[in-house]
Design a protein around this motif. Structure first.
Motif, PDB file in Angstrom:
ATOM      1  N   ALA A   1      -1.457   6.247   2.906  1.00 28.49           N
ATOM      2  CA  ALA A   1      -1.852   5.039   2.169  1.00 28.49           C
ATOM      3  C   ALA A   1      -2.105   3.876   3.120  1.00 28.49           C
ATOM      4  O   ALA A   1      -3.078   3.130   2.977  1.00 28.49           O
ATOM      5  CB  ALA A   1      -0.767   4.684   1.155  1.00 28.49           C
TER       6      ALA A   1
ATOM      7  N   SER B   1       0.832  -1.208   0.000  1.00 28.18           N
ATOM      8  CA  SER B   1       0.000   0.000   0.000  1.00 28.18           C
ATOM      9  C   SER B   1       0.865   1.256   0.000  1.00 28.18           C
ATOM     10  O   SER B   1       0.599   2.217  -0.736  1.00 28.18           O
ATOM     11  CB  SER B   1      -0.919   0.010   1.227  1.00 28.18           C
ATOM     12  OG  SER B   1      -1.796  -1.080   1.215  1.00 28.18           O
TER      13      SER B   1
ATOM     14  N   SER C   1      -5.442   1.552   4.105  1.00 23.78           N
ATOM     15  CA  SER C   1      -5.457   0.090   4.082  1.00 23.78           C
ATOM     16  C   SER C   1      -5.937  -0.478   5.406  1.00 23.78           C
ATOM     17  O   SER C   1      -6.623  -1.507   5.437  1.00 23.78           O
ATOM     18  CB  SER C   1      -4.057  -0.443   3.756  1.00 23.78           C
ATOM     19  OG  SER C   1      -3.174  -0.265   4.844  1.00 23.78           O
TER      20      SER C   1
END
Length: 224
Positions: free
Chosen positions: A123, A99, A127
């Motif tokens: 990010a 990710s 996730s």
């Protein structure tokens, strides 16, 4: 307050990340130990001390060097905030690291930079949220379909989930720059052939990968 005012925004961010990260890590450790402690207090369930110490020693013998090698190799990509988040929530190699890498690639920022650290943290936060939502849905759906998942026909497929998962993750990084993967793959295959313990193989592979990348960079074979 005076010391905080003298710090730059980057230094203040880094300081707060470490404070929050240490608190969440300690809370995670405490909550993880809470379940066995409650079982011990309420039901009187406790393993024999000899077996407990042997288990702790056995697991620590390969987890300590493995964790040190992982932190040293993951930190340039994840940054301070990402490291704390990844080790609090888990699933680093198969979820958090991809990710972060994809987030930095989409945002066109590089690892080991402040921009890269912020993007990787954002990010991974996304996730974590999606993973929790999927887990909640999975818990409610697992009951009705658990009988079908245990069928002999599907059993062989579940035995190959981890190889397929890590193979796809490895393919992503190999395709980005195959020259960086040659040395780690050769060493990994040799270690696998001779059944070298994971606690020994992973740190050696990490060090060899770093020196191989440094060698290729100095020779002009790869670029940053």
């Amino acid at each position: 307050m005076e010391n905080s005012k003298m710090l730059s925004p980057e230094q203040l961010y880094e300081k707060k990340i470490h404070v929050i990260g240490r608190i969440t890590i300690l809370m995670g450790i405490g909550l993880s130990l809470l379940v066995p402690i409650l079982l011990w207090i309420y039901y009187g369930v406790f393993p024999p001390m000899d077996n407990l110490l042997k288990g702790v020693f056995t697991v620590s013998s390969f987890m300590i060097p493995l964790s040190i090698a992982e932190i040293l190799s993951f930190y340039p990509i994840l940054g301070s905030g990402g490291i704390y988040m990844a080790y609090t929530t888990g699933n680093i190699a198969n979820l958090k690291l991809p990710s972060a890498a994809i987030g930095m690639e989409v945002a066109d920022v590089k690892p080991s930079t402040k921009e890269g650290e912020i993007i990787s943290t954002i990010a991974m936060s996304g996730s974590v949220i999606m993973c929790e939502l999927i887990l909640v849905v999975g818990v409610f759906l697992l009951g009705p379909i658990s009988v079908k998942l245990n069928s002999p026909m599907l059993k062989p497929a579940f035995q190959h989930i981890l190889p397929a998962l890590f193979g796809s993750i490895g393919a992503y990084y190999i395709l980005k720059d195959w020259k960086l993967s040659v040395i780690p793959m050769i060493i990994g295959i040799l270690f696998s052939a001779f059944n070298v313990p994971t606690s020994v193989a992973v740190p050696i592979c990490v060090l060899c990968s770093i020196y191989a990348a440094k060698f290729l960079y100095k020779r002009g074979r790869i670029s940053l």
